[in-house]
Design a protein around this motif. Structure first.
Motif, mmCIF file in Angstrom:
data_model
loop_
_atom_site.group_PDB
_atom_site.id
_atom_site.type_symbol
_atom_site.label_atom_id
_atom_site.label_comp_id
_atom_site.label_asym_id
_atom_site.label_seq_id
_atom_site.Cartn_x
_atom_site.Cartn_y
_atom_site.Cartn_z
ATOM 1 N N TYR A 37 -2.870 5.175 7.900
ATOM 2 C CA TYR A 37 -3.327 5.721 6.487
ATOM 3 C C TYR A 37 -4.281 4.789 6.192
ATOM 4 N N ASP A 86 -6.722 2.784 3.149
ATOM 5 C CA ASP A 86 -7.219 2.689 1.866
ATOM 6 C C ASP A 86 -8.532 2.264 1.689
ATOM 7 N N ARG A 96 0.681 -1.219 0.065
ATOM 8 C CA ARG A 96 0.059 -0.025 -0.049
ATOM 9 C C ARG A 96 0.655 1.191 -0.070
ATOM 10 N N ALA A 151 -12.963 3.692 8.395
ATOM 11 C CA ALA A 151 -11.580 3.787 8.927
ATOM 12 C C ALA A 151 -11.160 3.604 10.170
ATOM 13 N N ARG A 158 1.713 6.243 -2.718
ATOM 14 C CA ARG A 158 1.729 7.284 -1.794
ATOM 15 C C ARG A 158 3.174 8.224 -2.366
ATOM 16 N N ALA A 181 -3.342 13.340 2.348
ATOM 17 C CA ALA A 181 -4.015 12.095 2.216
ATOM 18 C C ALA A 181 -4.317 12.255 0.760
ATOM 19 N N GLN A 182 -4.218 11.025 0.057
ATOM 20 C CA GLN A 182 -4.813 10.901 -1.248
ATOM 21 C C GLN A 182 -6.304 10.893 -1.209
ATOM 22 N N PRO A 190 -9.976 13.321 2.227
ATOM 23 C CA PRO A 190 -8.463 13.461 1.679
ATOM 24 C C PRO A 190 -8.003 15.027 1.635
ATOM 25 N N TRP A 198 -8.161 8.503 -2.094
ATOM 26 C CA TRP A 198 -8.798 7.277 -1.772
ATOM 27 C C TRP A 198 -8.417 6.947 -0.179
ATOM 28 N N GLU A 199 -7.682 7.876 0.446
ATOM 29 C CA GLU A 199 -7.322 7.794 1.753
ATOM 30 C C GLU A 199 -7.976 8.348 2.979
ATOM 31 N N ARG A 200 -7.836 7.999 3.997
ATOM 32 C CA ARG A 200 -8.326 8.482 5.329
ATOM 33 C C ARG A 200 -7.149 8.277 6.447
#
Length: 324
Positions: free
Chosen positions: A126, A128, A36, A162, A40, A91-92, A111, A94-96
């Motif tokens: 992080y 996904d 993962r 998350a 990033r 944070a991308q 994000p 799709w990320e939290r």
């Protein structure tokens, strides 16, 4: 030359096994832990650039103030760069990011840019949020009729909470994969080989439902489970083939006997219909003869008494005519 090639092949296989273990792959159970961190790269570049900018800014101010670089400026620049990297995160889409404050859950952010207080707050995880596909399987698992099977499957799942994924379980990704493998083994143990092959789609749905109930308390949902391959040991394939052939022969004989019984019943009914009716039987014979020769154009010769159709007078006239 052959020994050298075999030795090189063994070395390559050992290196591949070591690499798979390093990446978190469990070869026997076909459990693969996805990487993962590759996606990033942009966030890591941002953090590195932020550190460099803050460090360079401190050095520039120090140089403008004292006329030369010094140890104090380097220390302050390193400290300020570390504080900046600790306070600003990316944070991308799709990320939290799960943020803890002094060890207690504070919030889930993202994000985009996420700001935290250095030292007292930190990013615990992080997460996904995308759908993931994970191959898994069960090797040499006994069915209800004591036949070992190798089954390969694919699991599609995603994190929808998350906070629960971080707080309720240590390694949610590995836990989902192991739960899927355990559920697959249990399903195999409750079914026969024929049941597994025939009820393949139903087995997929059953595994999906069982796994979704299991992992929902971790903030995870299972979208689907798809069985890719069912491998029967080669030693049993021939025996199963013979058994299947015998079963097919049995069914064929039963169908043939049922057909003969039906024909006999119909013949009995037809015989009863023609019983005592000679004219009907003669007409039926004529139809049968016609059907037998209409396509081939053949001739049917029937033995009969030709003279029986004539009276005595007619016979005498015919005799005289023949005498002439």
């Amino acid at each position: 030359m052959t020994r050298l090639s075999a030795r090189r092949a063994a070395e390559r296989e050992a290196a591949g096994a070591s690499e798979r273990r390093h990446r978190g792959v469990i070869v026997d159970s076909q459990v693969i832990e996805t990487d993962r961190t590759a996606s990033r790269a942009g966030a890591l570049i941002f953090s590195t650039a932020l550190f460099v900018v803050l460090f360079a800014a401190v050095q520039g101010v120090w140089l403008a103030s004292f006329g030369e670089l010094g140890f104090g400026g380097i220390v302050i620049g390193l400290a300020l760069g570390w504080l900046g990297v600790s306070a600003i995160h990316v944070a991308q889409q799709w990320e939290r990011i799960v943020v803890l404050r002094l060890g207690r859950l504070n919030r889930v952010s993202g994000p985009g840019l996420v700001f935290t207080w250095p030292i007292i707050e930190h990013c615990a995880l992080y997460v996904d949020m995308r759908t993931r596909s994970v191959p898994f399987g069960a090797k040499e698992t006994l069915t209800a009729d004591l036949i070992p099977l190798d089954i390969d499957a694919v699991l599609y799942w995603m994190v929808w909470d998350a906070e629960k994924a971080c707080m309720e379980i240590n390694n949610y990704s590995l836990a989902v994969q192991l739960a899927a493998q355990t559920a697959l083994r249990d399903a195999i143990g409750r079914s026969t080989v024929a049941g597994i092959t025939i009820r393949r789609n139903q087995l997929d749905q059953e595994l999906t439902q069982v796994l979704d109930e299991k992992v929902s308390e971790w903030g995870i949902t299972v979208l689907s489970v798809e069985i890719r391959d069912i491998i029967v040991p080669e030693a049993l394939q021939e025996a199963m083939s013979l058994e299947a052939q015998a079963e097919q022969r049995k069914k064929a004989r039963i169908i043939l006997m049922e057909a003969e019984q039906a024909i006999a019943d119909m013949a009995t009914e037809i015989g009863e219909a023609y019983e005592g009716n000679d004219n009907a039987i003669d007409i039926r014979r004529m139809h049968l003869m016609y059907e037998s020769v209409k396509d081939t154009g053949g001739t049917v010769v029937l033995p009969s008494s030709f003279a029986d159709g004539f009276v005595e007078g007619d016979a005498a006239d015919i005799a005289k005519a023949l005498g002439k």
